[in-house]
Design a protein around this motif. Structure first.
Motif, PDB file in Angstrom:
ATOM      1  N   THR A 125       0.843  -1.201   0.000  1.00  0.00           N
ATOM      2  CA  THR A 125       0.000   0.000   0.000  1.00  0.00           C
ATOM      3  C   THR A 125       0.876   1.247   0.000  1.00  0.00           C
ATOM      4  O   THR A 125       0.585   2.229  -0.683  1.00  0.00           O
ATOM      5  CB  THR A 125      -0.928  -0.016   1.232  1.00  0.00           C
ATOM      6  OG1 THR A 125      -1.563  -1.285   1.293  1.00  0.00           O
ATOM      7  CG2 THR A 125      -1.971   1.068   1.173  1.00  0.00           C
ATOM      8  N   SER A 126       1.973   1.192   0.759  1.00  0.00           N
ATOM      9  CA  SER A 126       2.863   2.360   0.831  1.00  0.00           C
ATOM     10  C   SER A 126       3.465   2.643  -0.536  1.00  0.00           C
ATOM     11  O   SER A 126       3.571   3.803  -0.951  1.00  0.00           O
ATOM     12  CB  SER A 126       3.990   2.108   1.834  1.00  0.00           C
ATOM     13  OG  SER A 126       3.454   1.730   3.068  1.00  0.00           O
ATOM     14  N   ARG A 129       0.793   4.094  -2.776  1.00  0.00           N
ATOM     15  CA  ARG A 129       0.523   5.476  -2.375  1.00  0.00           C
ATOM     16  C   ARG A 129       1.622   6.415  -2.885  1.00  0.00           C
ATOM     17  O   ARG A 129       1.331   7.499  -3.394  1.00  0.00           O
ATOM     18  CB  ARG A 129       0.449   5.484  -0.832  1.00  0.00           C
ATOM     19  CG  ARG A 129       0.061   6.795  -0.228  1.00  0.00           C
ATOM     20  CD  ARG A 129      -0.228   6.574   1.258  1.00  0.00           C
ATOM     21  NE  ARG A 129      -0.348   7.835   1.948  1.00  0.00           N
ATOM     22  CZ  ARG A 129      -0.716   7.968   3.211  1.00  0.00           C
ATOM     23  NH1 ARG A 129      -0.996   6.897   3.925  1.00  0.00           N
ATOM     24  NH2 ARG A 129      -0.804   9.156   3.780  1.00  0.00           N
ATOM     25  N   ASN A 133       1.114   9.328  -5.653  1.00  0.00           N
ATOM     26  CA  ASN A 133       1.420  10.721  -5.337  1.00  0.00           C
ATOM     27  C   ASN A 133       2.403  11.319  -6.336  1.00  0.00           C
ATOM     28  O   ASN A 133       2.242  12.473  -6.760  1.00  0.00           O
ATOM     29  CB  ASN A 133       1.971  10.828  -3.912  1.00  0.00           C
ATOM     30  CG  ASN A 133       0.848  10.750  -2.886  1.00  0.00           C
ATOM     31  OD1 ASN A 133      -0.295  11.098  -3.188  1.00  0.00           O
ATOM     32  ND2 ASN A 133       1.142  10.290  -1.694  1.00  0.00           N
ATOM     33  N   TYR A 144      -6.927   4.397  -8.447  1.00  0.00           N
ATOM     34  CA  TYR A 144      -6.414   3.536  -7.376  1.00  0.00           C
ATOM     35  C   TYR A 144      -7.429   2.416  -7.167  1.00  0.00           C
ATOM     36  O   TYR A 144      -8.585   2.662  -6.830  1.00  0.00           O
ATOM     37  CB  TYR A 144      -6.237   4.340  -6.092  1.00  0.00           C
ATOM     38  CG  TYR A 144      -5.908   3.484  -4.875  1.00  0.00           C
ATOM     39  CD1 TYR A 144      -4.817   2.624  -4.880  1.00  0.00           C
ATOM     40  CD2 TYR A 144      -6.699   3.546  -3.727  1.00  0.00           C
ATOM     41  CE1 TYR A 144      -4.516   1.842  -3.776  1.00  0.00           C
ATOM     42  CE2 TYR A 144      -6.403   2.775  -2.614  1.00  0.00           C
ATOM     43  CZ  TYR A 144      -5.311   1.924  -2.644  1.00  0.00           C
ATOM     44  OH  TYR A 144      -5.018   1.145  -1.559  1.00  0.00           O
ATOM     45  N   ASP A 146      -8.368  -0.718  -5.023  1.00  0.00           N
ATOM     46  CA  ASP A 146      -8.039  -1.364  -3.750  1.00  0.00           C
ATOM     47  C   ASP A 146      -8.670  -2.762  -3.725  1.00  0.00           C
ATOM     48  O   ASP A 146      -9.873  -2.904  -3.543  1.00  0.00           O
ATOM     49  CB  ASP A 146      -8.578  -0.501  -2.598  1.00  0.00           C
ATOM     50  CG  ASP A 146      -8.155  -1.047  -1.244  1.00  0.00           C
ATOM     51  OD1 ASP A 146      -7.404  -2.045  -1.213  1.00  0.00           O
ATOM     52  OD2 ASP A 146      -8.571  -0.476  -0.216  1.00  0.00           O
ATOM     53  N   SER A 153      -8.704   0.696   2.533  1.00  0.00           N
ATOM     54  CA  SER A 153      -8.252   2.017   2.960  1.00  0.00           C
ATOM     55  C   SER A 153      -9.192   3.123   2.520  1.00  0.00           C
ATOM     56  O   SER A 153      -9.072   4.243   2.969  1.00  0.00           O
ATOM     57  CB  SER A 153      -6.834   2.271   2.434  1.00  0.00           C
ATOM     58  OG  SER A 153      -6.648   1.687   1.177  1.00  0.00           O
ATOM     59  N   VAL A 169      -2.627  11.934  -1.964  1.00  0.00           N
ATOM     60  CA  VAL A 169      -3.328  11.252  -0.855  1.00  0.00           C
ATOM     61  C   VAL A 169      -3.109  12.067   0.417  1.00  0.00           C
ATOM     62  O   VAL A 169      -1.977  12.488   0.704  1.00  0.00           O
ATOM     63  CB  VAL A 169      -2.751   9.832  -0.675  1.00  0.00           C
ATOM     64  CG1 VAL A 169      -3.453   9.104   0.457  1.00  0.00           C
ATOM     65  CG2 VAL A 169      -2.865   9.052  -1.977  1.00  0.00           C
ATOM     66  N   GLY A 174      -5.040   9.560   4.772  1.00  0.00           N
ATOM     67  CA  GLY A 174      -4.787   8.577   3.718  1.00  0.00           C
ATOM     68  C   GLY A 174      -5.898   8.576   2.679  1.00  0.00           C
ATOM     69  O   GLY A 174      -6.565   9.574   2.440  1.00  0.00           O
ATOM     70  N   PHE A 175      -6.130   7.401   2.099  1.00  0.00           N
ATOM     71  CA  PHE A 175      -7.120   7.278   1.011  1.00  0.00           C
ATOM     72  C   PHE A 175      -8.541   7.553   1.503  1.00  0.00           C
ATOM     73  O   PHE A 175      -9.436   7.805   0.721  1.00  0.00           O
ATOM     74  CB  PHE A 175      -7.065   5.877   0.413  1.00  0.00           C
ATOM     75  CG  PHE A 175      -5.810   5.607  -0.364  1.00  0.00           C
ATOM     76  CD1 PHE A 175      -5.662   6.086  -1.659  1.00  0.00           C
ATOM     77  CD2 PHE A 175      -4.772   4.883   0.200  1.00  0.00           C
ATOM     78  CE1 PHE A 175      -4.504   5.843  -2.385  1.00  0.00           C
ATOM     79  CE2 PHE A 175      -3.619   4.624  -0.515  1.00  0.00           C
ATOM     80  CZ  PHE A 175      -3.481   5.108  -1.809  1.00  0.00           C
ATOM     81  N   ASP A 236      -3.753  -2.325  -5.567  1.00  0.00           N
ATOM     82  CA  ASP A 236      -3.173  -2.823  -4.309  1.00  0.00           C
ATOM     83  C   ASP A 236      -3.866  -4.143  -3.973  1.00  0.00           C
ATOM     84  O   ASP A 236      -5.078  -4.269  -4.158  1.00  0.00           O
ATOM     85  CB  ASP A 236      -3.451  -1.785  -3.206  1.00  0.00           C
ATOM     86  CG  ASP A 236      -2.760  -2.134  -1.912  1.00  0.00           C
ATOM     87  OD1 ASP A 236      -1.851  -2.982  -1.923  1.00  0.00           O
ATOM     88  OD2 ASP A 236      -3.134  -1.547  -0.866  1.00  0.00           O
TER      89      ASP A 236
END
Ligand SMILES: Nc1ncnc2c1ncn2[C@@H]1O[C@H](COP(=O)(O)OP(=O)(O)OP(=O)(O)O)[C@@H](O)[C@H]1O
Length: 694
Positions: A125-126, A129, A133, A144, A146, A153, A169, A174-175, A236
């Motif tokens: 996820t990081s 993200r 970005n 995105y 998920d 998220s 984000v 976060g999301f 993700d």
């Protein structure tokens, strides 16, 4: 998120070029980070100079390409600066993807479609993200996707979603900020589908159906939005390492038209996936290093995290609070449905020759009852007259929480994030929401201890919002049974019943009555605050009893087992604390102790097993055979749960509940003075028991 107190300590952190500040802060603490000098970013989103960012229950990282100075106010569980980061490979991947976007623009084609896979907590996820970005900062608007229902998220857990990203984000929320209508305009509103399981493989058929629906929605979106089409998308996924679980990944790759697969932190998976058919059909497989900063999050951490996500969905964040609204839905005005199998029991447990009647995307009607209390229901786009399985892939318009099921007035009282009546009347029920609190391999567990609380809040509240704890135990053996222990006149009885009926739905199928629940007499608390201690003590004593009775070495099938007679219950004496030692009970304890310390079953010194305990598995020679239970484990290791001979189950269970040795508790002086002191020991024991049960 609480604000940082005025007297909190403040520290300055200086980062060199290419270094990152890593921190862990638990849910009890909040820290504030300010950028004083230089430039820094949080998973690819730039920090504003002198702006203050709050974090609680977060493992995070502030990275700087050129160096910077940060001020951190508040207490972190750990904080350090690291020089070894995977940011170089991250920026390289980003630049390569950006070239593909430019190429796509000139070819009027779709941009790069990236899926990120790897083990749990490897930083998928990081990475998504950060790459999103970076793309957004270059003016792109990627999607995105998920596909991680456990760690959803964007909205509540148990869902999958797709969100068009037109701004970076949010650093703090976060999301989730995209699901908050006030901060995201309609073009950025996510599309969400209710899945209701933690792992895609829990219901692969439904998962694949939702991915297909999602792919169709993405197709419609990109057909009308060339900017989004060329920006591409990032998917993700749920963490996995098992080759057998590739099936849903294979499906997602083909349905979503994936062009690039990033494998984070696993050589083995990289090699496995490089040999899949899709790799030969043009999907580029790239290996990414796992950051040394990624943290393995405990089940408790994840639970608290998900709780906060739900809370934010209904009530917003401290910086952007929402009002939630109460609404009433009469039973006859709504249809509550659930998708998928009745029970999570595996197919192998069906009687020989029988096959399932339902597919994993079958839709079943749910009759409203107390089991719905505290459930999150998805309000679907389906119309009331829509029949059959087409409801299964319906998009969720939003979610409501059931606060009260009024069986007399035949209505539900719901909390909704928007005012007014429900926009649609078909609601999807996620019975699996309870599963996150249960062991993952529940079918192999023999005893499940379930603390019951009378809280009306459906989200985690620091310190708890209920006023009483009691204990429900599910014992699975030949005849499964629930046992209920309450130290205050059974005042939590209805809450235990509600949990029981949810468990019944999971274990025995929706609408099932399930096994009976026996309410036991047990020592009662004498004040208004010891309920938690009593729950720990009941748990400890009962778990110890189960374990003790399992202590004799594994009994060979040829052994004749003789059981001591059950000690009759003494409810009155148990309730009334007595200062005098109970010699009868003491004698019974010694008899048990002797039996435990002997290497052979004590058939001569103890009465034989009462005939009422004989089961059909006893044959005429007195040889006791293992009863045929689908859940009996055959391991002969000394694992406490595994070695437990299945033929002892019925008598042991019965006696376990009769033979509770309350000697320590029943001495009022001792109880008064040592109860508090015992708590720590019992907590440790409880943890040990919980660990061994897991
Ligand atoms: N470089 C880093 N430094 C510190 N913490 C990090 C770093 N990268 C990720 N983390 C943290 O580690 C945890 C796991 O990361 P992340 O959620 O990205 O993993 P994941 O693979 O998506 O997990 P899941 O198993 O839920 O799919 C998160 O709390 C994240 O904030």
């Amino acid at each position: 998120m609480a604000s940082v107190g005025a007297n909190q300590k403040s520290a300055e952190w200086v980062l060199g070029a290419g270094e990152e500040f890593r921190f862990e802060v638990d849910f009890k603490h909040t820290i504030e980070i300010k950028l004083k000098h230089g430039h820094a970013e949080y998973f690819g989103a730039e920090l504003g100079r002198e702006a203050s960012y709050s974090f609680s229950g977060e493992n995070g990282v502030v990275f700087s390409w050129e160096g910077c100075t940060l001020t951190v106010i508040g207490e972190c569980q750990s904080a350090y600066v690291a020089g070894e980061t995977p940011m170089d490979s991250c920026i390289n991947v980003h630049m390569a993807l950006q070239q593909l976007r430019v190429q796509a623009r000139s070819d009027s084609a779709n941009g790069p479609r990236v899926i990120i896979v790897g083990p749990d907590d490897s930083g998928k996820t990081s990475l998504a993200r950060t790459l999103i970005n970076y793309a957004v900062r270059m003016g792109e608007t990627p999607l995105y996707v998920d596909l991680d229902p456990m760690d959803a998220s964007v909205t509540v857990p148990g869902t999958v979603s797709v969100t068009p990203m037109s701004k970076t984000v949010d650093i703090e929320t976060g999301f989730m900020s995209y699901a908050m209508s006030s901060s995201a305009g309609p073009p950025d509103t996510p599309l969400v589908w209710q899945f209701g399981h933690e792992q895609p493989t829990d219901n692969a058929e439904l998962f694949n159906l939702l991915v297909d629906r999602m792919a169709a929605a993405i197709g419609r979106h990109t057909a009308n939005n060339s900017q989004s089409a060329t920006s591409g998308l990032f998917v993700d996924t749920r963490g996995f390492t098992d080759a057998a679980k590739c099936e849903t990944i294979d499906h997602a790759i083909s349905a979503l038209g994936i062009t690039t697969l990033l494998v984070v932190g696993s050589e083995r998976m990289y090699s496995l996936l490089s040999n899949r058919p899709f790799a030969k059909e043009g999907v580029t497989v790239i290996k990414m290093a796992r950051s040394g900063g990624t943290v393995d999050r405990s089940a408790m951490f994840r639970q608290q995290y998900n709780s906060r996500i739900i809370q934010q969905y209904f009530y917003g964040t401290p910086k952007e609070p929402f009002s939630s609204f109460s609404t009433v839905a009469n039973f006859q005005e709504i249809r509550i449905l659930r998708v998928g199998e009745d029970s999570i029991a595996p197919s192998s447990t069906l009687p020989l020759g029988e096959t399932r009647m339902l597919t994993d995307t079958s839709v079943l009607a749910v009759e409203p009852d107390e089991a719905l209390t505290h459930s999150i229901l998805a309000v679907t786009d389906a119309s009331m007259d829509l029949e059959g399985d087409s409801v299964a892939g319906m998009q969720a318009l939003g979610f409501v929480n059931v606060t009260v099921v009024d069986m007399e007035k035949k209505r539900l009282i719901l909390i909704s994030p928007v005012p007014g009546r429900l926009p649609k009347q078909v609601l999807l029920y996620d019975v699996e929401s309870l599963r996150s609190a249960l062991p993952t391999d529940m079918h192999s567990k023999e005893i499940i201890f379930i603390p019951i609380n009378n809280s009306n809040s459906f989200v985690h509240v620091e310190g708890g919002s209920g006023s009483h704890w009691s204990l429900l135990i599910y014992v699975k053996h030949v005849n499964p049974t629930y046992h209920y222990y309450d130290s205050m006149a059974n005042i939590n009885y209805q809450y235990a019943l509600a949990v029981k009926s949810k468990l019944d739905a999971i274990l025995f199928g929706a609408g099932s009555q399930g096994p009976p629940m026996i309410t036991h007499s047990c020592p009662q608390q004498e004040n208004g605050s010891d309920c938690g201690i009593f729950v720990i003590l009941y748990t400890d004593l009962l778990a110890r009893r189960y374990n003790d009775l399992r202590l004799p070495p594994p009994i060979q099938p040829t052994n004749r087992v003789s059981m001591p007679p059950p000690v009759p219950p003494r409810p009155r004496r148990l309730r009334k604390f007595s200062a005098e030692p109970d010699t009868t009970r003491h004698a019974a304890s010694i008899a048990l102790h002797n039996r435990r310390n002997s290497s052979q079953p004590q058939s001569s010194s103890l009465p034989t097993r009462p005939s009422t305990y004989h089961d059909s598995s006893d044959d005429s020679s007195g040889v006791i055979r293992r009863p045929m239970s689908p859940f009996v484990r055959s391991s002969n290791t000394r694992n406490r749960m595994a070695v437990r001979p299945a033929m002892l189950v019925a008598p042991v269970i019965e006696r376990a509940f009769w033979w509770i040795d309350y000697a320590d508790l029943c001495n009022p002086l001792k109880a008064r003075t040592t109860l508090q002191a015992l708590v720590n020991e019992h907590c440790t024991r409880y943890n040990n028991i919980a660990t061994s049960l897991n």
